[in-house]
Scaffold this active site. Structure first.
Site, PDB file in Angstrom:
ATOM      1  CG  LEU A 293      -2.074  -0.991   1.438  1.00 24.34           C
ATOM      2  CD1 LEU A 293      -2.971  -1.009   2.527  1.00 24.34           C
ATOM      3  CD2 LEU A 293      -2.838  -0.773   0.035  1.00 24.34           C
ATOM      4  CG  ASP A 294       0.614   4.052  -3.283  1.00 18.43           C
ATOM      5  OD1 ASP A 294       1.526   3.168  -3.620  1.00 18.43           O
ATOM      6  OD2 ASP A 294      -0.343   4.349  -3.776  1.00 18.43           O
ATOM      7  CE1 TYR A 295       5.923   7.655   4.598  1.00 13.58           C
ATOM      8  CE2 TYR A 295       4.602   9.230   4.017  1.00 13.58           C
ATOM      9  CZ  TYR A 295       5.692   9.006   4.934  1.00 13.58           C
ATOM     10  OH  TYR A 295       6.080   9.674   5.975  1.00 13.58           O
TER      11      TYR A 295
ATOM     12  CB  THR B  42      -2.784   4.057   0.539  1.00 16.59           C
ATOM     13  OG1 THR B  42      -2.569   4.854  -0.575  1.00 16.59           O
ATOM     14  CG2 THR B  42      -4.038   3.190   0.531  1.00 16.59           C
TER      15      THR B  42
END
Length: 243
Positions: free
Chosen positions: A101-103, A105
Site C-alpha cells: 500500500l502506498d505511503y 494509503t
C-alpha cells in the site's frame, strides 16, 4: 510433506530453480543422506542440509494488518522511515508484506513468511478483489464513474473493469466518497485512475481484501488469520470460489 526444493527456497537459501540445481548437483542431504531426485518430499521433522549447513524452517504465519498512513510497505527502509514490520516486534518469523500500500494509503494489508501464498494473493492471473474507499476532490459525475467501470487508459495500458459505487457526496466541501473494487495491482493504480478522470484522491483506504475486512481493528493493529481464512484465500485464488 513438501517438495525439497520448495523447502529450501522458503528458507531463503536460494530460488526454487537454484534449489533444484543444488539438489541435482548432490549438495543437499536429508537426514544425512544425499538427495538428487527433484520429486523428493520432506516433513517438518526431517533434517535438511544444503552444502553441509542445516536450514532453519519457520512455521508459516499469516497476519491481517490495518496499515496507518505514513508507513512504508516494506521490511526495511534505507531512509530510516517506519515500516509495517515495525508494528510486529513480538513476531519472530521473518514476515514481509503481501503486495504493498502506498505511503499515503491506509487500510488492509496482509503479511506472511509464506512466499507461495504471497504469490497466490498478488499474481494478476488469480484476480483477487481489493476494495478501496476513496475521498475525491470534486463531485464525481455518473458518466465518470462509468469510465472507471469500463476501464481507464493509463500510461501502462488500460485498466480492467472495476466495480464502482457512489457512497456519498458533499456539495459544501465539494468532494465525493466512492467505493471501488479492482483485482489488478499496478503501482498507485487507484490514485492514477481518479487523476485520469479529473478527480484527484484526497484520502484512500483499502477496506477489503477478497472477503477479509478491517472489522475489530484500529490503525496500527493486527490479528493472525485463522487456518480457515488462509484455506479460503488459497481456494479463492486457485478456483475463484470460497467453496
Amino acid at each position: 510433506m513438501e517438495r525439497l526444493q520448495k523447502v529450501i527456497a522458503q528458507a531463503g537459501i536460494a530460488s526454487r530453480r537454484k534449489a533444484e540445481q543444488l539438489i541435482q548437483e548432490g549438495k543437499v542431504t536429508v537426514n544425512g543422506k544425499t538427495i538428487t531426485e527433484l520429486g523428493t518430499k520432506v516433513g517438518v521433522n526431517d533434517e535438511v542440509e544444503v552444502e553441509g549447513v542445516p536450514i532453519e524452517r519457520e512455521r508459516k504465519v499469516y497476519y491481517l494488518f490495518y496499515k496507518p498512513r505514513g508507513i512504508i510497505s516494506a521490511v526495511t527502509d534505507d531512509k530510516g522511515r517506519k515500516t509495517v514490520t515495525d508494528f510486529f516486534p513480538g513476531v519472530e518469523e521473518r514476515i514481509f508484506p503481501v503486495g504493498r500500500l502506498d505511503y499515503d494509503t491506509s487500510g488492509l494489508l496482509l503479511l506472511t513468511n509464506d512466499g507461495e501464498f504471497a504469490n497466490l494473493m498478488t499474481h494478476p492471473r488469480y484476480e483477487m478483489d481489493k476494495t478501496y474507499i476513496v475521498k475525491t476532490e470534486g463531485i464525481v459525475q455518473r458518466h465518470m464513474l462509468k469510465r472507471l467501470m469500463t476501464g481507464i487508459k493509463l500510461e501502462d495500458g488500460k485498466t480492467a473493469p472495476a466495480k464502482v459505487k457512489e457512497l456519498s457526496i458533499d456539495k459544501k466541501k465539494n468532494r465525493s466518497l466512492i467505493e471501488i473494487t479492482i483485482h489488478e495491482g499496478r503501482n498507485r493504480q487507484v490514485r492514477r485512475m481518479f487523476e485520469a478522470i479529473g478527480h484527484p484522491v484526497q484520502k484512500l483506504r483499502r477496506d477489503r481484501f477478497a472477503h477479509l475486512t478491517l472489522q475489530g481493528l484500529n490503525a496500527g493493529e493486527y490479528r493472525e488469520l485463522t487456518a480457515h481464512e488462509v484455506k479460503q484465500l488459497r481456494t479463492l485464488a486457485e478456483t475463484g470460489s470460497l467453496r
